[in-house]
Structures are given as C-alpha cells and as structure tokens.
Design an enzyme around this catalytic site. Structure first.
Site, PDB file in Angstrom:
ATOM      1  N   SER A 182      41.616  33.853  38.203  1.00 34.28           N
ATOM      2  CA  SER A 182      40.442  33.672  39.066  1.00 34.28           C
ATOM      3  C   SER A 182      39.155  34.077  38.360  1.00 34.28           C
ATOM      4  O   SER A 182      38.149  33.349  38.395  1.00 34.28           O
ATOM      5  CB  SER A 182      40.605  34.479  40.354  1.00 34.28           C
ATOM      6  OG  SER A 182      40.707  35.877  40.082  1.00 34.28           O
ATOM      7  N   ASP A 183      39.161  35.242  37.700  1.00 34.27           N
ATOM      8  CA  ASP A 183      37.928  35.708  37.068  1.00 34.27           C
ATOM      9  C   ASP A 183      37.595  34.903  35.818  1.00 34.27           C
ATOM     10  O   ASP A 183      36.424  34.610  35.563  1.00 34.27           O
ATOM     11  CB  ASP A 183      38.004  37.205  36.757  1.00 34.27           C
ATOM     12  CG  ASP A 183      39.273  37.624  36.029  1.00 34.27           C
ATOM     13  OD1 ASP A 183      40.143  36.767  35.793  1.00 34.27           O
ATOM     14  OD2 ASP A 183      39.399  38.825  35.719  1.00 34.27           O
ATOM     15  N   CYS A 184      38.601  34.530  35.044  1.00 42.05           N
ATOM     16  CA  CYS A 184      38.346  33.703  33.858  1.00 42.05           C
ATOM     17  C   CYS A 184      37.794  32.340  34.263  1.00 42.05           C
ATOM     18  O   CYS A 184      36.888  31.797  33.608  1.00 42.05           O
ATOM     19  CB  CYS A 184      39.623  33.526  33.048  1.00 42.05           C
ATOM     20  SG  CYS A 184      40.332  35.078  32.475  1.00 42.05           S
ATOM     21  N   ALA A 207      36.093  31.745  36.994  1.00 43.63           N
ATOM     22  CA  ALA A 207      34.735  31.960  37.479  1.00 43.63           C
ATOM     23  C   ALA A 207      33.752  32.148  36.330  1.00 43.63           C
ATOM     24  O   ALA A 207      32.635  31.612  36.360  1.00 43.63           O
ATOM     25  CB  ALA A 207      34.702  33.174  38.406  1.00 43.63           C
ATOM     26  N   GLU A 208      34.144  32.905  35.293  1.00 40.88           N
ATOM     27  CA  GLU A 208      33.244  33.102  34.156  1.00 40.88           C
ATOM     28  C   GLU A 208      33.074  31.803  33.367  1.00 40.88           C
ATOM     29  O   GLU A 208      31.987  31.520  32.855  1.00 40.88           O
ATOM     30  CB  GLU A 208      33.754  34.221  33.252  1.00 40.88           C
ATOM     31  CG  GLU A 208      33.874  35.589  33.919  1.00 40.88           C
ATOM     32  CD  GLU A 208      32.572  36.113  34.501  1.00 40.88           C
ATOM     33  OE1 GLU A 208      31.498  35.735  33.984  1.00 40.88           O
ATOM     34  OE2 GLU A 208      32.619  36.895  35.473  1.00 40.88           O
TER      35      GLU A 208
END
Length: 752
Positions: free
Chosen positions: A478-480, A482-483
């Site tokens: 999820s964070d990868c 988003a980035e």
C-alpha cells in the site's frame, strides 16, 4: 574486485521488464587498479578496527564504484554555519547542490539508487545451512563469496562472543547458534579464538536447546536437533475450509509464506545427511549429551536473551495437543493419507508463489525455505535450478563483508528520492537524474494481477501497484504504491522535455484501485493485503523474538502514505471515483487522529520509531488541509517533536524505542541526521515556524554542518525496523532525507 551489476539477466532468469532494478554482485579477479584494490582493503580494515563502535557499514564499495562510473566533477567546498549566525539562502543552496551532485553520482543507469537493505543476523546462516544440505554450498558460494560471508559474521560478533538478532543488538541464542553453525559449515575450525568464544557464549547461556522455534526448525533440518523438539507445523492446516478463523489464507502474507514450506519440511520430517561435521556440531552445541536431551521439554525452552514475545498458555496447550495427540495419529494410516494430500497442497502453493515472483519470493526467509523444499521434493527439478539462479539477487557486498538482503528497497527508495529532489526547486539543474528516476518508476509498476486463479492462492490484486523492490517481485504494498503514485503524479505536472513522458491516466487509476482495495473498516491501511483475521489470533504467534507476525494489521505509516497519494490524485483528477476517494481520505484521517498517543506522537512499525511515524501522520494531515492553527492534533505533534530535540539541534531515537515502546534517545544523546530530517519535515509541514521557527533553524544548521566534503552525509545508526524487535538498514536514507528537509526548508521557510 567485486563489481555491482545493474539490470542484467542471466541463465535461468526471467523478467517482465528486462530486469530493470535488478542488482547483483559479481567477483572479477581482474577488475580495479592496484590503488583501488588497496583502497578497498583499507576500507575493510577500518571497519574491522572500529566494529564495536560503528556497527553499520557505510556502503562504501558501491559508492566507490558508482562515483567512478558517474564522475560529477568538482563540487564547492562544504558550508559551516556557526551557532551565532543566521542560515542564509546561499548556505542552504550550496549544501543542496553539493548533496544533489553527489546523489546523482550514485544513481544507477536504469534510474534507481542501489543500496543495502540488511542488518538482521539471522538472514544469512539459513542460506548457508540450506546450501550445505543440498550439496550446493561451494557451487553457489565460491571462494570469494565464502571469504566475504565469513568476514561479515566475524565483523558482527559482539564483544561477549555472541551474535545478536541484528547488528546493533545484544547477543541472542538465535543469532549466536546460527552464526556459529554458519562459520563451522564454511570450514572455520572450532578452536579458533572467535569461534571458540562464540561456542562459550552459547554453552554459558544454556546451549542450543534454548534457541527459539525458528532456530529449532533450521537445526532439525541440518540434523543437529530432533524434530520431536519442535512445536508442530502441520501441513494439514492448508486443507482447512476458508471459514475457519485460523486458516493460513487469513494470516499475514509473510507468516503464511514462511509457514508454507516450513510445514512441508516438517510434515516430511526431512533431515539432511548426518555428516561427520553434523556429528561434531551435535557435540559442540549442547551442555548435555545429544542423545540424553529431553526433546519434548526442549520444545518450550527459549533463552531469556531471545524471549521478546513469550507464548501465552493457550498457545502452549495447543502445541501440546498437536504434539502428543494429533501428530502420532497423522503419521499412521489411514490419516497418513491426509498428510500426504496436505504435503501436495503445500507444495502447490510453494510452486505458485515461486512462479508468481519469478523465484524471488516475497523475502529472503521464504526464499531459502522454498529453495530447500523444492530440492527435497525433487533434487533434479527445474524449480530448484530456477531458485539457485535467483540467490545472487539477495547478496550485498560492503566493507564489512557479504550480507543477505531482505529483498531490496529499490522502488521504495526511488519514490522518496524523487520527492526529495523535486522539493529543492532545482529541477532544471538535475533534469537527467529526474528523467532516469522517472523511467525507472514507470518501468517498476506492476502491470498485471497474479497469474491464474490467484484468489484461490490467497493473493490480492496487484495490477497498478508498486512493490518495495522491483516489478519482477510482484508483491503489491500500500505505501509503496502510494509513494509511486505521488512521484508519478508530480512528474506528470512537469515538462516532458525535462523528465520524459508522463504515465497514461489509466495507470494512475489502476494504482488508486489497489490503494482503495486495501483500506480496513477502521480507516487504516495495512501493508500488503486486506485485513482478514481476528486480532485474538495474534495470541498464537509462535515466533518468540517478534511481535505482530501472525495477522495483517493497519499501520500509521501506510495510512499516511495512502492518504497523501489519494489527496494528490484527487487534486489532479477530481472526477474519478470522487465519492470513494473522499470517503477513503476522511476515514484515513480519522484513523490517524484516533491513533495519536497522548504525548502527540505515533508509534512507527517500519522505522525508528515515534519520529518516523509522526512524519507520515503529519504529512497526511497537512495534505488534507490541516495546519498548526486549525488542528490540535498537529500542535500536539509539534510539541512532542520539539520536546525531543537535542542540545545540538538534532534528534536521535534508539531502536529501543521500537522494542520497548517508550521513546528512547540514542546512547550518549547523539543525533541521527535521518531522524533529524524526519522531525524537520514534520515541523515545517505542520507550520511550527508560525509559532517558533527556532527549532527548525537549529535542526537545519546541524544538517548543513554535518555534510561531508564530497557532498555525502555520514552513515549513522540504523533507522529501519520491522516486527518491533529487529532493525533494517536503508543506506540511501542518509542522502534522501537530509536533501528533502533542506529542500523543504529552502522552498517553504526561506522563500515563503
């Protein structure tokens, strides 16, 4: 000399994007000048000499190679700002240009920034054990590999003779026994001073019988421990209907995928050949005679040095039931037929995950387990050969030796690096660096969902996602994602002549679809998959040295990244899935506010610790219109950070914060530049300057004054963490975050 190879394939390797992002090391006996070889030896000598004071290597071999390949020319001299002087725009701009010029010189030709992602000491020994058992030790680890592996293990032996869970940690039975065995399997005699000292530590702390459950497993595979001394790992769990709460398909992907080959090897009760060396290890590792050990009692013995998550009583009762009642029945006909079916199902899952990740696997722990499982199933199989070919993807060479990486952080680092560079408002000067990074990020987006009927294999959608490392890895995060979304959206607003063509809108939509699909009912975002299991299942976490390993959960960091990515997307594409995105952002912000600690901080699970998570939370809040004046949450966050500032203007938080869940300064109240940058980014974003800019100025002064002569920043303590109790180094952080903080300061404070 060792040479880092970028984006190159090889025999038995496949790729969906021509190996973009792949990094591996090869030894070339003819490489390097005499001066370069002497320099490498000096770097190794310096590390070994100072190993007890400075435990993290500085990735100097990679920097040395890439700076030679990417000459940047002379750079201005370093700037120093005295305590009595104001910080000028000139001082900040010179520091930034020096930092960006250096950073451009260590960018690979495919656009990413190669870097170490290591630190745990239990990563490498299982590989040595697996290769020894399969007979491939000397084929995979040539003489130069073995020299560097041995160097690494010796370099990270503690002064008391033991080895820790990670390089900065106290000695543990897990780290000590595995490291000792690896040295012995690599030919180190038991009587050498360092090896003998390691054995002494082990015996003084109860012997290998007290190693945690993961260690018991590996020792049983090698043949220096008995399977009767292991708590059960029955493969029959793979046959349970999905409605069962304890079904492996509902577990955290890492736990599930490690358990998968473990359950196969346990169900087979596989033991490697009992060689003379294995016989000798049986004598060396225990305080009692090997054949007199009470293996049933040993199942639940764990050294105090390792016991971070003690088993609750209900867990020990379960293991006792399975060990004494279920296992004897499952080994006898007709229930043995059920076991055989379960073993086939477990291996079906192993093969699926191998193929879906092009034999990279989700991480190094599963990688080694799947390698040995495929060999046990068929030593001549193509699957085993494909596994062997991917082992070099996990190697990393530095001045402290050869280490086994987690799986690489290529995409994660690049996503942050791009945002840091763009924040400096010097894009015209560093356009080539940005364009290469843009091409890398576009090439790294996952283009398809997992193959076949992936839901039956408990996999989630991945089309449009970014992984932590490279596209071939295949695992959405999820964070990868988003980035990656944030970075490509920023690029889409820039001139194509400067940074290349922007991505097609559908690819942005696909990324948003992945992010939205992962949000939990409480508004938070997990890392890899939707939250599927009940919280109480964590009581059955069998891993004594980790916490929160059994089920997926929400993280402030992932939520912060996801909210920021969605907020920027909403700004640029306001009509796409508007209601869903608005609701997701609102729920995410509610989760962030709800999880703030009374002191104004947030607990971080992927970085150290409160400083790290607070940065993600603050950036998400400010991305959605919150500021110092209208948000009590942000004011509390600023008060927390200011209260932790050190006398020299920096911040320095120990890994003990993560372990003990209490904010703890680094020993000696030393500042860490990466954590200083995180704190500064939070304060700048939250609007602390409106109340009192002094803390920001003091922190920026430290960053300027600590920059090195070549434009680099010094490597300091590890700033990454996982499972609360183990550290992980991200060597690019020391460049990315000081640049980012200085860039934001220049853009928002000096030019405000």
């Amino acid at each position: 000399m060792w040479k880092l190879k970028i984006a190159e394939g090889g025999a038995w390797l496949s790729s969906v994007n021509n190996h973009v992002g792949r990094q591996h090391w090869e030894f070339d006996p003819d490489a390097g000048t005499p001066e370069e070889r002497a320099r490498v030896e000096q770097l190794r000598h310096n590390f070994t000499k100072n190993r007890f004071q400075i435990k993290q290597s500085a990735d100097l071999l990679m920097r040395m190679q890439l700076r030679k390949e990417n000459p940047s020319g002379p750079i201005p001299g370093a700037v120093q700002v005295k305590e009595t002087e104001d910080i000028t725009e000139e001082a900040v701009s010179i520091t930034l240009r020096r930092a960006l010029t250096f950073f451009s010189s260590i960018q690979a030709h495919d656009g990413h920034w190669p870097a170490e992602s290591a630190g745990p000491l239990f990563f490498l020994p299982p590989l040595v054990i697996a290769l020894y058992v399969t007979g491939a030790l000397n084929a995979v680890l040539g003489p130069q590999h073995q020299i560097e592996v041995i160097r690494y293990i010796y370099n990270h032996q503690n002064e008391d003779g033991g080895w820790g869970l990670h390089i900065e940690g106290h000695s543990t039975m897990f780290g000590s026994v595995l490291s000792y065995i690896a040295l012995r399997l690599l030919g180190q005699p038991s009587h050498t001073t360092a090896v003998a000292k390691g054995r002494q530590w082990i015996l003084e702390h109860g012997g290998a019988v007290a190693i945690p459950s993961w260690g018991k497993f590996w020792l049983a595979v090698l043949g220096v421990y008995e399977w009767d001394g292991c708590n059960p790992m029955p493969p029959e769990f793979w046959l349970l209907p999905n409605i069962f709460a304890i079904h492996p398909g509902k577990m955290l992907c890492y736990f599930r995928l490690v358990y998968m080959p473990m359950s196969y090897l346990y169900g087979k009760r596989f033991v490697g050949s009992i060689t003379s060396l294995v016989q000798s290890l049986r004598q060396e590792l225990y305080t009692d005679s090997y054949h007199q050990i009470n293996w049933n009692k040993a199942r639940n013995i764990v050294a105090n040095s390792d016991l971070y998550y003690p088993h609750p009583l209900v867990q020990d009762l379960l293991w006792g039931f399975l060990h004494h009642l279920a296992e004897p029945l499952l080994k006898r006909w007709p229930l043995s037929l059920l076991r055989n079916k379960a073993l086939r199902v477990a291996m079906d899952h192993v093969h699926y995950e191998d193929q879906a990740s092009r034999y990279l696997c989700i991480g190094n722990a599963e990688k080694v387990l799947c390698l040995i499982a495929t060999w046990v199933e068929d030593p001549t199989s193509e699957a085993y050969k494909l596994h062997l070919a991917r082992i070099p993807d996990y190697f990393w060479i530095a001045e402290d030796g050869l280490k086994f990486q987690s799986f690489g952080s290529q995409m994660w680092d690049a996503g942050f690096a791009v945002q840091a560079i763009i924040s400096c408002n010097l894009n015209e000067e560093y356009g080539p660096m940005l364009q290469k990074a843009h091409e890398f990020i576009k090439a790294s987006q996952v283009q398809e969902d997992p193959n076949g009927n992936f839901k039956d294999m408990y996999r989630h959608i991945s089309k449009g996602a970014w992984t932590f490392s490279i596209q071939d890895h295949g695992w959405q995060a999820s964070d990868c994602t988003a980035e990656g979304l944030k970075s490509t959206l920023l690029f889409s607003q820039m001139s194509a002549n400067l940074v290349g063509e922007k991505m097609e809108p559908q690819r942005f939509y696909d990324a948003v679809n992945v992010i939205l699909s992962l949000q939990s009912s409480n508004g938070g975002f997990p890392a890899w998959e939707p939250q599927r299991a009940f919280r109480w299942l964590e009581k059955f976490n069998p891993t004594e040295f980790f916490e929160d390993t059994l089920i997926e959960r929400e993280y402030v960091e992932c939520t912060g990244s996801a909210v920021q990515g969605l907020a920027l997307f909403r700004k640029l594409y306001p009509s796409h899935r508007k209601k869903e995105i608005d609701a997701a952002i609102s729920r995410g912000i509610h989760y962030i506010k709800d999880t703030q600690n009374p002191d104004g901080s947030w607990y971080g699970c992927w970085g150290i610790c409160y400083t790290y998570a607070t940065w993600f939370a603050v950036e998400a809040l400010t991305a959605c219109g919150n500021n110092y004046n209208n948000s009590p949450t942000l004011r509390k966050a600023c008060e927390f950070l200011v209260s932790k500032q050190l006398p020299n203007g920096g911040w320095g938080e120990s890994y003990l914060s993560s372990q003990n869940k209490v904010y703890t300064n680094i020993e000696g109240n030393r500042a860490n530049l990466v954590q200083t940058a995180w704190a500064l980014l939070s304060l700048i974003s939250a609007g602390q300057a409106e109340m009192d800019p002094t803390p920001i100025h003091r922190g920026i002064r430290l960053l300027i004054n600590e920059q090195m002569e070549d434009g680099d920043f010094p490597q300091q303590e590890i700033t990454g963490v996982f499972m609360r109790n183990c550290t992980l180094n991200y060597s690019s952080y020391r460049n990315i975050f000081p640049i980012w903080a200085l860039g934001e300061y220049r853009r928002r404070s000096l030019f405000a």
